[in-house]
Design an enzyme around this catalytic site. Sequence first.
Site, PDB file in Angstrom:
ATOM      1  N   HIS A   8       0.699  -1.087   0.171  1.00 11.04           N
ATOM      2  CA  HIS A   8       0.008  -0.067   0.012  1.00 11.04           C
ATOM      3  C   HIS A   8       0.744   1.400  -0.022  1.00 11.04           C
ATOM      4  CE1 HIS A   8      -3.453   2.372   0.102  1.00 11.04           C
ATOM      5  NE2 HIS A   8      -3.085   2.854   1.177  1.00 11.04           N
ATOM      6  N   HIS A  10       0.849   5.332  -1.945  1.00 10.98           N
ATOM      7  CA  HIS A  10       0.093   6.553  -2.679  1.00 10.98           C
ATOM      8  C   HIS A  10       1.474   7.175  -3.044  1.00 10.98           C
ATOM      9  CE1 HIS A  10      -4.298   6.141  -1.034  1.00 10.98           C
ATOM     10  NE2 HIS A  10      -3.277   5.862  -0.001  1.00 10.98           N
ATOM     11  N   GLU A  90      -7.710   5.521  -8.651  1.00 13.15           N
ATOM     12  CA  GLU A  90      -8.625   5.962  -7.582  1.00 13.15           C
ATOM     13  C   GLU A  90      -9.831   6.724  -8.209  1.00 13.15           C
ATOM     14  OE1 GLU A  90      -7.799   7.083  -3.088  1.00 13.15           O
ATOM     15  OE2 GLU A  90      -7.765   8.859  -4.566  1.00 13.15           O
ATOM     16  N   HIS A 129     -12.173   4.935  -3.232  1.00 11.09           N
ATOM     17  CA  HIS A 129     -11.531   5.311  -2.070  1.00 11.09           C
ATOM     18  C   HIS A 129     -11.824   4.754  -0.732  1.00 11.09           C
ATOM     19  CE1 HIS A 129     -10.777   8.345   1.155  1.00 11.09           C
ATOM     20  NE2 HIS A 129      -9.239   7.959   0.785  1.00 11.09           N
ATOM     21  N   HIS A 156     -10.150   1.342   0.890  1.00  8.79           N
ATOM     22  CA  HIS A 156      -9.638   1.554   2.329  1.00  8.79           C
ATOM     23  C   HIS A 156     -10.913   1.455   2.914  1.00  8.79           C
ATOM     24  CE1 HIS A 156      -6.940   4.551   0.407  1.00  8.79           C
ATOM     25  NE2 HIS A 156      -6.173   4.471   1.129  1.00  8.79           N
ATOM     26  N   GLU A 159     -10.251   2.235   8.947  1.00  7.20           N
ATOM     27  CA  GLU A 159      -9.297   2.761   9.479  1.00  7.20           C
ATOM     28  C   GLU A 159      -9.204   3.644  10.627  1.00  7.20           C
ATOM     29  OE1 GLU A 159      -7.552   5.281   6.326  1.00  7.20           O
ATOM     30  OE2 GLU A 159      -5.869   5.763   7.453  1.00  7.20           O
ATOM     31  N   ASP A 267       1.927   2.716   3.361  1.00 10.47           N
ATOM     32  CA  ASP A 267       0.999   3.795   2.997  1.00 10.47           C
ATOM     33  C   ASP A 267       1.979   5.141   2.492  1.00 10.47           C
ATOM     34  OD1 ASP A 267      -1.232   5.188   3.039  1.00 10.47           O
ATOM     35  OD2 ASP A 267      -2.029   4.962   4.898  1.00 10.47           O
TER      36      ASP A 267
HETATM   37 ZN   LIG Z   1      -4.276   4.825   1.599  1.00 10.03          ZN
END
Ligand SMILES: [Zn+2]
Length: 309
Positions: A8, A10, A90, A129, A156, A159, A267
């Site tokens: 994971h 971005h 995304e 998302h 996601h 979280e 992340d």
């Molecule tokens: Zn993320």
Amino acid sequence: MHYVTNAHTHLELTALTHLCPAQPTSFLPWLARVGWKISRLSREEILSAIAQGIAELKTYGTTHVGDITHSWLSVEPLLASGLNGIVYLEVLGLERESAMERLQEAQKAIESARHHPNYGRMQVGLSLHAPYSCHPDLLRAGARWCRAENVPLCVHVAESEVETEWLLRGRLPGQARVLSPLVRATGYLPTSVPRQRPVPYLAALGVLDAHPLLVHGVYVSDEEIALIAATHCAVVHCPRSNHLLGSGRMPLERYLRANVPIYLGTDSRASSPDLNVYAEAQFACQLHHRYVPEEQIMALLHQPLEHSL
Ligand SMILES: [Zn+2]
């Protein structure tokens, strides 16, 4: 082959390292800042951040990556990178019509990427998302399409405590309540409330039937873990990001007991000090030392991230 998977990232948020908190902070204001800043990055800034992110992944010996791209600009660089894995386009949005249009654009982009000469070791998928930032029709239609076309999906979920409270009761917990107008202005909070917890909500919409890669999964009951196991979804664990965004400890031992496939991910650099998935594993070993043996955690690093087509 020796696999090292960071499931994971971005990569484009490598441009926002200054937003990475030094100490644990609250999730919502952080999310609002990221949402605001990402919309102001130029194409050049994003491309340079992606290149920097890919270089950093390689420095740490990464062989497989699961990257989510909001701008969709990381597809080309990742296809050319020599890395393996999946890059997810995304899509999000709570306004139905524009969200569905964006989904159609993503579907076209994913279909055309499948004909790219470098397609194969790096695959292209869809990311819806999160349950709180996507219109229910977007979640339903996106997942149905991924399932029909065998396209990898990533979402996601669960979280933060904020997410559960919002979906279940339509309010933000405690002091976060004062932030509602600010967060709503960034387009992250739905106006209608599903009155369900995140995982059952995704199940009810058929999202879990597309076997998405679920990211975070911190706030889950045993029943929800059983549901994730029964629908053959995998989960990415990002313990340092969870720590810095005040999300708490993911119940790793309960997932492992239920035989849910678990990956580790750093992340983005907006919530992680680096893209070193070995450092993520070491943090996980400390965090779960009473619950999961170190060898079992370190082994999570060495599974390839791939989607069979
Ligand atoms: Zn993320």
